[in-house]
Design a protein around this motif. Structure first.
Motif, PDB file in Angstrom:
ATOM      1  N   UNK A 184       0.817  -1.209   0.000  1.00 25.78           N
ATOM      2  CA  UNK A 184       0.000   0.000   0.000  1.00 25.78           C
ATOM      3  C   UNK A 184       0.854   1.263   0.000  1.00 25.78           C
ATOM      4  N   UNK A 185       2.114   1.167   0.400  1.00 29.92           N
ATOM      5  CA  UNK A 185       3.000   2.335   0.386  1.00 29.92           C
ATOM      6  C   UNK A 185       3.223   2.744  -1.067  1.00 29.92           C
ATOM      7  N   UNK A 186       2.777   3.951  -1.403  1.00 33.53           N
ATOM      8  CA  UNK A 186       2.790   4.376  -2.806  1.00 33.53           C
ATOM      9  C   UNK A 186       4.168   4.815  -3.277  1.00 33.53           C
ATOM     10  N   UNK A 187       4.997   5.306  -2.376  1.00 29.74           N
ATOM     11  CA  UNK A 187       6.331   5.782  -2.733  1.00 29.74           C
ATOM     12  C   UNK A 187       7.157   5.838  -1.454  1.00 29.74           C
ATOM     13  N   UNK A 188       8.473   5.856  -1.632  1.00 32.76           N
ATOM     14  CA  UNK A 188       9.368   5.804  -0.472  1.00 32.76           C
ATOM     15  C   UNK A 188      10.579   6.689  -0.734  1.00 32.76           C
ATOM     16  N   UNK A 189      10.920   7.540   0.235  1.00 41.78           N
ATOM     17  CA  UNK A 189      12.115   8.381   0.148  1.00 41.78           C
ATOM     18  C   UNK A 189      12.930   8.173   1.418  1.00 41.78           C
ATOM     19  N   UNK A 296       5.085  12.163  -7.492  1.00 39.15           N
ATOM     20  CA  UNK A 296       4.465  10.846  -7.405  1.00 39.15           C
ATOM     21  C   UNK A 296       3.199  10.803  -6.547  1.00 39.15           C
ATOM     22  N   UNK A 297       2.975  11.815  -5.711  1.00 36.69           N
ATOM     23  CA  UNK A 297       1.784  11.833  -4.874  1.00 36.69           C
ATOM     24  C   UNK A 297       0.926  13.069  -5.056  1.00 36.69           C
ATOM     25  N   UNK A 298       1.518  14.125  -5.589  1.00 37.92           N
ATOM     26  CA  UNK A 298       0.841  15.411  -5.569  1.00 37.92           C
ATOM     27  C   UNK A 298      -0.247  15.616  -6.573  1.00 37.92           C
ATOM     28  N   UNK A 299      -0.309  14.741  -7.592  1.00 36.29           N
ATOM     29  CA  UNK A 299      -1.343  14.907  -8.612  1.00 36.29           C
ATOM     30  C   UNK A 299      -2.714  14.524  -8.056  1.00 36.29           C
TER      31      UNK A 299
END
Length: 302
Positions: A184-189, A296-299
């Motif tokens: 479920x984690x959409x992206x990782x930094x 990656x998340x802001x749209x």
């Protein structure tokens, strides 16, 4: 070498049964406004015990994209979740204000030993006790972060499809391990922690890490690069300093090479290695993290 999700869970001592999202109570003094949004101070009831949390909600239309912010270690046990709003010396500034300004919600919790949980036994004592019960301290920490992620994903003001993990140092390790464990984690930094443990042990640099970061049996199944490879094909940003004693070139480079193998040539893997810095975030890293999250998340959701 490929690490399966089941193998990672076994190494961490996670039970087979699914976890329910924890309950959380908003403290009487919250919520209160902060620049760009609202802060809520929370009391979580995890299976492993109570913990404090800080939730930042931005102004603007809902549901919000969000970040589960994983705090660092640095032997600064008093900081914990407050790193989100107060920062620490290794950071350019606290991430909370920047995330709110960019329209992201953010949640951080006190992990065992940190912040509101300093009264617990010392790190070595907790780590030893956890091992006797068949679960490393790393497993407990990740289980609590996993539960916090579930709570955040269930929050009515949060878009569950747009939640990333983010952290520096210990928080970085937790950020990519959690992303590997939960699709479920959409992206990782993650910043200033990524390295293969095998070479660190050969040089003795592994002893720079706290006892929390010991996962018995991991090296018989893989290494940190194999864990981060499980995040693919989801977006991943890795930042490091060439002069960081926790990520020396002989441990950093093979980890980067391994994770790159899991992404296509044009895949969403971004790597930023600063040749002049050590165990600290740079201004370029901060800009890269915020741009990565916006990309990656802001749209708006489709």
């Amino acid at each position: 070498m490929a690490l399966s999700l089941a193998e990672l869970q076994r190494l961490l001592g996670w039970p087979d049964r699914p976890r329910a999202a924890p309950s959380a109570r908003v403290r009487p003094a919250a919520p209160h406004p902060v620049p760009g949004g609202t802060r809520l101070d929370l009391d979580f009831a995890f299976e492993t015990g109570p913990s404090r949390g800080i939730l930042l909600l931005p102004d603007g239309p809902e549901p919000h994209p969000a970040v589960l912010y994983c705090h660092a270690h640095g032997n600064a046990y008093a900081i914990g979740a407050e790193e989100l709003t107060e920062g620490r010396p290794a950071l350019q500034a606290p991430y909370g204000p920047d995330l709110l300004a960019a329209g992201f919600a953010a949640l951080s919790i006190d992990l065992p030993l940190f912040g509101s949980r300093q009264s617990e036994a010392g790190e070595a004592a907790l780590a030893k006790a956890a091992l006797w019960h068949g679960r490393p301290l790393m497993g407990q920490m990740l289980a609590e972060l996993h539960a916090a992620f579930s709570w955040l994903a269930d929050h009515p003001q949060i878009d569950p499809a747009r939640i990333a993990t983010l952290g520096l140092s210990m928080g970085a390790t937790h950020a990519y391990w959690l992303a590997a464990l939960d699709p479920r984690v959409a992206a990782c930094a993650h910043l200033c922690a990524f390295a293969q443990i095998g070479p660190l042990i050969q040089s003795g640099a592994h002893d720079l890490h706290g006892p929390y970061m010991t996962v018995p049996g991991l090296l018989s199944a893989g290494d940190m690069g194999d864990v981060a490879a499980q995040v693919a094909p989801r977006p991943q940003l890795i930042c490091a300093g060439r002069r960081d004693p926790l990520t020396p070139p002989d441990a950093l480079d093979p980890a980067l090479e391994r994770v790159a193998q899991s992404y296509a040539a044009d895949g969403p893997l971004e790597i930023l290695v600063d040749p002049a810095t050590g165990h600290a975030e740079t201004a370029e890293m901060r800009a890269a993290v915020l741009a990565f999250l916006a990309r990656h998340l802001g749209h708006a959701p489709a």
